[in-house]
Design a protein around this motif. Sequence first.
Motif, PDB file in Angstrom:
ATOM      1  N   ALA A 105       0.826  -1.206   0.000  1.00 31.37           N
ATOM      2  CA  ALA A 105       0.000   0.000   0.000  1.00 31.37           C
ATOM      3  C   ALA A 105       0.862   1.258   0.000  1.00 31.37           C
ATOM      4  O   ALA A 105       0.551   2.244  -0.692  1.00 31.37           O
ATOM      5  CB  ALA A 105      -0.937  -0.009   1.210  1.00 31.37           C
ATOM      6  N   SER A 130       2.310   1.830  -3.477  1.00 27.95           N
ATOM      7  CA  SER A 130       1.282   2.350  -4.378  1.00 27.95           C
ATOM      8  C   SER A 130       0.997   3.819  -4.088  1.00 27.95           C
ATOM      9  O   SER A 130       0.841   4.630  -5.007  1.00 27.95           O
ATOM     10  CB  SER A 130      -0.004   1.531  -4.246  1.00 27.95           C
ATOM     11  N   LEU A 131       0.931   4.168  -2.814  1.00 27.32           N
ATOM     12  CA  LEU A 131       0.681   5.553  -2.424  1.00 27.32           C
ATOM     13  C   LEU A 131       1.812   6.462  -2.900  1.00 27.32           C
ATOM     14  O   LEU A 131       1.575   7.568  -3.405  1.00 27.32           O
ATOM     15  CB  LEU A 131       0.542   5.633  -0.900  1.00 27.32           C
ATOM     16  N   GLU A 136       1.502   6.940  -6.616  1.00 30.35           N
ATOM     17  CA  GLU A 136       0.393   7.854  -6.907  1.00 30.35           C
ATOM     18  C   GLU A 136       0.815   9.304  -6.722  1.00 30.35           C
ATOM     19  O   GLU A 136       0.456  10.171  -7.530  1.00 30.35           O
ATOM     20  CB  GLU A 136      -0.798   7.551  -5.993  1.00 30.35           C
ATOM     21  N   GLY A 152      -2.107   8.114   3.996  1.00 31.11           N
ATOM     22  CA  GLY A 152      -2.579   6.741   3.858  1.00 31.11           C
ATOM     23  C   GLY A 152      -3.491   6.335   5.002  1.00 31.11           C
ATOM     24  O   GLY A 152      -4.481   5.622   4.809  1.00 31.11           O
ATOM     25  N   LYS A 182      -6.570   7.173   2.679  1.00 27.58           N
ATOM     26  CA  LYS A 182      -6.412   5.915   1.938  1.00 27.58           C
ATOM     27  C   LYS A 182      -5.627   6.047   0.644  1.00 27.58           C
ATOM     28  O   LYS A 182      -4.791   5.204   0.341  1.00 27.58           O
ATOM     29  CB  LYS A 182      -7.780   5.269   1.629  1.00 27.58           C
ATOM     30  N   ASN A 183      -5.878   7.089  -0.155  1.00 24.55           N
ATOM     31  CA  ASN A 183      -5.163   7.209  -1.419  1.00 24.55           C
ATOM     32  C   ASN A 183      -4.979   8.686  -1.778  1.00 24.55           C
ATOM     33  O   ASN A 183      -5.609   9.568  -1.201  1.00 24.55           O
ATOM     34  CB  ASN A 183      -5.875   6.456  -2.549  1.00 24.55           C
ATOM     35  N   GLU A 196      -5.731  10.203  -4.592  1.00 21.94           N
ATOM     36  CA  GLU A 196      -6.859  10.790  -5.317  1.00 21.94           C
ATOM     37  C   GLU A 196      -7.857  11.435  -4.363  1.00 21.94           C
ATOM     38  O   GLU A 196      -8.357  12.542  -4.612  1.00 21.94           O
ATOM     39  CB  GLU A 196      -7.535   9.732  -6.177  1.00 21.94           C
ATOM     40  N   CYS A 245     -12.857   9.934  -7.485  1.00 22.76           N
ATOM     41  CA  CYS A 245     -12.865   9.511  -6.086  1.00 22.76           C
ATOM     42  C   CYS A 245     -14.299   9.315  -5.608  1.00 22.76           C
ATOM     43  O   CYS A 245     -15.184  10.102  -5.937  1.00 22.76           O
ATOM     44  CB  CYS A 245     -12.176  10.580  -5.232  1.00 22.76           C
ATOM     45  N   CYS A 280     -14.115   7.749   1.531  1.00 17.38           N
ATOM     46  CA  CYS A 280     -12.713   7.993   1.233  1.00 17.38           C
ATOM     47  C   CYS A 280     -11.847   7.835   2.467  1.00 17.38           C
ATOM     48  O   CYS A 280     -10.682   7.517   2.383  1.00 17.38           O
ATOM     49  CB  CYS A 280     -12.504   9.423   0.697  1.00 17.38           C
TER      50      CYS A 280
END
Length: 341
Positions: A206, A209-210, A213, A303, A307-308, A310, A327, A333
Amino acid sequence: MPQLSAGQEVIYMPELLPDELLYSFLGRMSALNALGNTRDRIHFLFGAKNVMPVIDLPTRLHYVQATLGSWSPWSSVSEVINQATVYPYHRPFLTPERHAAVENIMLGASGTSLKTLLGRVANRFGAAHELRFCARCSSGDIDQYGAPYWHRVHQLPDVTVCPIHGTFLKGYSKSFQRTDRQRFVLSPAISSAETAPAIPSAHQIAFASLSAELLSAGLPVLAGTRYHDLYRDAILSLGLGHKRYVDYRSLGSAIRAHYLDFQGFPHQNRLLSTQQTPLCWLRPLLERPQRSSHPICHLLLIGFLFKNIECFIRMTVPEPPGESFSCPPLASCNHGSNDRT
């Protein structure tokens, strides 16, 4: 294949590959053309024989772009910075003054104070860089493009996992550079079948990925937005404080539980801090916005809360006319209330 004239020689330009570092592109171009000895090659590309090619945050970009001229894969120096360096990962959380100073260094001649300005030294997350690659990406690059190359997302701080394949990255030793520090290192050709199976944890995947992003979002400097207030609002909505006061001990405990005490992070001890001041990097994020905190700290809090990237962008950066983020509603979210605008 495009050709660039260098004196009486003709230089062949390789195709720029997806998410490729400038360092990687120049290395492949040098190998393709067997560009002279090391110092002559460096002088041709950077306009000076004493330049050390930097992996993640290169300098003298004005000269590089001018050298490549009309055959450059990028239309401007700004595109070089945004598409071929990791600076977009750092930029959002700098002050406008630091951002201007960093860009001036990257465009100009000297990078001696660059990583100090970015807070890498003061934040004790390390300024040195080890090249990393994903064996599965390497195999795929060979199949699709005929050669492996260095990806930007694999070089981000504390990222140990490929955000594409969810597998551990491999570090590449540069011991020979003690005697040839100006040499470009090409990505090794390695098959994913040669690697021993190992499964990263969910929070390692995670975080990778963050981080990817954040890099690909290409955010501007966020100073002047409400993102520090958004941090506080989301924290308080979780009951980790009272009125406008954050309970940093409770927040720290919640984040430690969320990330399993940062197991598998290269700077685990730095993130945990000490028993007397657990997760002491949290307070400056909310109370000292002018301080240059490392993106790692921001990403861990983002995070946990949003969470992300976006969802974080949706709450922080105004949407351009006619565009919208995909989103989901704010209530899904994050953990917090859905009445923030």
